[in-house]
Scaffold this motif. Structure first.
Motif, mmCIF file in Angstrom:
data_model
loop_
_atom_site.group_PDB
_atom_site.id
_atom_site.type_symbol
_atom_site.label_atom_id
_atom_site.label_comp_id
_atom_site.label_asym_id
_atom_site.label_seq_id
_atom_site.Cartn_x
_atom_site.Cartn_y
_atom_site.Cartn_z
ATOM 1 N N MET A 195 0.842 -1.179 0.000
ATOM 2 C CA MET A 195 0.000 0.000 0.000
ATOM 3 C C MET A 195 0.887 1.242 0.000
ATOM 4 N N LEU A 237 -8.304 3.815 -1.122
ATOM 5 C CA LEU A 237 -8.955 3.168 0.014
ATOM 6 C C LEU A 237 -9.576 4.181 0.965
ATOM 7 N N ARG A 238 -8.875 5.299 1.181
ATOM 8 C CA ARG A 238 -9.343 6.288 2.155
ATOM 9 C C ARG A 238 -8.662 7.616 1.889
ATOM 10 N N TRP A 272 -3.659 4.287 -0.613
ATOM 11 C CA TRP A 272 -3.848 3.694 -1.936
ATOM 12 C C TRP A 272 -3.436 2.237 -1.949
ATOM 13 N N ASN A 273 -4.023 1.470 -2.866
ATOM 14 C CA ASN A 273 -3.582 0.093 -3.106
ATOM 15 C C ASN A 273 -2.172 0.060 -3.662
#
Length: 104
Positions: A1, A37-38, A56-57
């Motif tokens: 991540m 993701l957030r 992020w991924n």
């Protein structure tokens, strides 16, 4: 991540209420973005700096957001040039979901 930290030094400080209104106006644009993701919006105590902390991924997914068009949007909205810094995030503690996530 990957964690991306964006910061914008404002031409003049803003209040928490002004920041909240601005952030609420842009927040919907970040829903459904591939790999995001957030996002947490941030405001410095003196109101002179705003930005965001993004989880992020992957780095390529993060870089896909921070384009010239995104930079132009920030310049128009905040009157300043954005800065973006990337950080590897090998472990994330999520107290809401009550889990620890390790990447890779």
């Amino acid at each position: 991540m990957i964690t991306a930290l964006t910061t914008f030094i404002l031409p003049k400080p803003i209040t928490r209420e002004e920041a909240r209104d601005i952030f609420m106006s842009t927040a919907p644009t970040y829903r459904g973005i591939q790999g995001l993701l957030r996002k947490t919006y941030v405001l410095s105590e003196d109101g002179a700096t705003v930005g965001g902390v993004y989880l992020w991924n992957s780095r390529p997914e993060a870089e896909a957001l921070y384009t010239d068009a995104w930079r132009a949007f920030v310049r128009e909205k905040y009157g300043t040039e954005p800065k973006v810094a990337y950080f590897e995030s090998p472990v994330v503690v999520d107290n809401v979901a009550q889990q620890i996530v390790a990447d890779g």
